[in-house]
Design a protein around this motif. Structure first.
Motif, short mmCIF file in Angstrom:
data_model
loop_
_atom_site.label_atom_id
_atom_site.label_comp_id
_atom_site.label_asym_id
_atom_site.label_seq_id
_atom_site.Cartn_x
_atom_site.Cartn_y
_atom_site.Cartn_z
N GLN A 112 0.83 -1.19 0.00
CA GLN A 112 0.00 0.00 0.00
C GLN A 112 0.88 1.26 0.00
N PRO A 113 0.43 2.33 -0.68
CA PRO A 113 1.22 3.57 -0.71
C PRO A 113 1.55 4.09 0.68
N ALA A 116 4.52 2.07 1.64
CA ALA A 116 5.71 2.31 0.81
C ALA A 116 6.36 3.65 1.09
N THR A 117 5.59 4.60 1.59
CA THR A 117 6.13 5.94 1.83
C THR A 117 6.64 6.13 3.26
N LEU A 118 6.59 5.09 4.08
CA LEU A 118 7.17 5.20 5.42
C LEU A 118 8.69 5.34 5.30
N GLU A 119 9.26 6.09 6.20
CA GLU A 119 10.70 6.39 6.12
C GLU A 119 11.55 5.12 6.19
N ASN A 120 11.09 4.12 6.94
CA ASN A 120 11.91 2.92 7.13
C ASN A 120 11.49 1.76 6.23
N PHE A 121 10.72 2.05 5.16
CA PHE A 121 10.21 0.97 4.31
C PHE A 121 11.33 0.12 3.73
N GLN A 122 12.29 0.74 3.05
CA GLN A 122 13.35 -0.04 2.42
C GLN A 122 14.23 -0.72 3.46
N GLN A 123 14.50 -0.05 4.56
CA GLN A 123 15.30 -0.66 5.62
C GLN A 123 14.62 -1.93 6.13
N VAL A 141 8.54 -5.21 -6.05
CA VAL A 141 7.68 -4.39 -5.21
C VAL A 141 6.74 -3.59 -6.10
N SER A 142 5.44 -3.69 -5.82
CA SER A 142 4.45 -3.05 -6.68
C SER A 142 3.44 -2.27 -5.86
N VAL A 143 3.00 -1.15 -6.42
CA VAL A 143 1.85 -0.42 -5.88
C VAL A 143 0.89 -0.16 -7.03
N GLU A 144 -0.37 0.18 -6.70
CA GLU A 144 -1.34 0.45 -7.75
C GLU A 144 -0.94 1.72 -8.51
N ALA A 145 -1.26 1.72 -9.80
CA ALA A 145 -0.89 2.84 -10.66
C ALA A 145 -1.42 4.17 -10.15
N ARG A 151 -1.54 12.66 -3.87
CA ARG A 151 -0.70 13.62 -3.13
C ARG A 151 0.62 13.01 -2.70
N ALA A 152 0.63 11.68 -2.53
CA ALA A 152 1.85 11.02 -2.07
C ALA A 152 2.73 10.54 -3.22
N SER A 153 2.41 10.97 -4.44
CA SER A 153 3.11 10.43 -5.61
C SER A 153 4.63 10.67 -5.56
N GLU A 154 5.04 11.85 -5.10
CA GLU A 154 6.48 12.13 -5.06
C GLU A 154 7.18 11.21 -4.08
N ALA A 155 6.55 10.94 -2.94
CA ALA A 155 7.15 10.05 -1.95
C ALA A 155 7.21 8.61 -2.48
N VAL A 156 6.15 8.18 -3.18
CA VAL A 156 6.16 6.83 -3.77
C VAL A 156 7.26 6.72 -4.81
#
Length: 266
Positions: A112-113, A116-123, A141-145, A151-156
């Motif tokens: 979910q976006p 995925a946009t949490l600061e520690n997601f990749q960690q 890793v996939s999210v819906e188009a 609004r969160a597109s830049e963070a995604v």
């Protein structure tokens, strides 16, 4: 200002609050949550390419999964937590299957976006892959188009660029349900897209128009992106989608979802 509820509205709200509290407890304890794997196969020869994962919640004998579970977590505000639990359980399941000698191929993780946009997601993902000995290159890793339009597109996008740089594959779900910018696909070096089932399901009818799917396939091919068709119901349906240019398929024609412990060794 007063707001009046009917008895039925009040009961619905009470049920939602009860489900939300029960789901929160389940996320804390892991009780009632399970993950299943759905095979992804080569569109031309049926060879297994990997699996996508999905989470289900068994609450008092009632099983929540798919769209119903997604709607519940959206209303209850637990979207990021459930997505994180699904990722943890999926990577663990695949790691344990690999340790038993099973060929799991690519694990397609739909997140979910909000997660995925949490600061520690990749960690968190890096730590899971290290703990269960799953290489980054074996994870998509996939999210819906539509996540790339909000609004969160830049963070995604920032998350996807970092994942790509770290060796993970990145993809879009529900491709074709909303307009996806070719520039975004190219900028993020998207590896694969999964066609929305609303596009693929009608093509079970031999007389159904396939122009929209052809357009999506054409754009994906031009950008060097793999195209996965989901909801494939029959050999004839599979053949048509393969002829249109889909390179991978998913659906009942290949297999029903399986428990991770049932994956067989090579």
């Amino acid at each position: 200002r007063w707001c009046w509820f009917s008895d039925e509205d009040a009961q619905t709200l009470e049920r939602q609050e009860a489900y939300s509290e029960a789901l929160s407890r389940a996320l804390d304890s892991g009780d009632g949550l399970s993950v299943t794997l759905q095979a992804i196969g080569d569109a031309h020869n049926g060879q297994m390419l990997g699996f996508s994962s999905s989470v289900a919640w068994d609450h008092a004998g009632e099983v929540w999964e798919g769209a119903a579970l997604f709607e519940l977590v959206q209303k209850s505000g637990h979207s990021a937590r459930l997505s994180a639990e699904g990722m943890r359980a999926s990577v663990r399941a695949v790691g344990e299957a690999r340790a038993r000698g099973a060929d799991t191929g690519q694990l397609w993780l739909s997140v979910q976006p909000e997660h995925a946009t949490l600061e520690n997601f990749q960690q968190s993902l890096d730590e899971l892959c290290k703990r269960y000995d799953v290489p980054a290159g074996a994870i998509t890793v996939s999210v819906e188009a539509k996540a790339f339009l909000g609004r969160a597109s830049e963070a995604v996008e920032a998350t996807f660029l970092a994942l790509h740089a770290a060796g993970y594959r990145v993809a879009m779900d529900a491709f074709g349900a909303v307009a996806a910018s070719p520039l975004t696909l190219q900028r993020l070096s998207i590896h694969a897209v999964r066609l929305d089932e609303a596009l693929t399901a009608p093509l079970q009818d031999v007389d159904a128009c396939d122009s929209v799917v052809r357009a999506q396939v054409s754009m994906a091919r031009a950008l060097g992106i793999e195209l996965l068709a989901t909801g494939v119901a029959s050999p004839e349906h599979a053949a048509r989608l393969a002829d249109l240019g889909c390179v991978a398929l998913q659906g009942p024609v290949l297999s029903q979802p399986v428990e991770p412990e049932n994956l067989l060794p090579h």
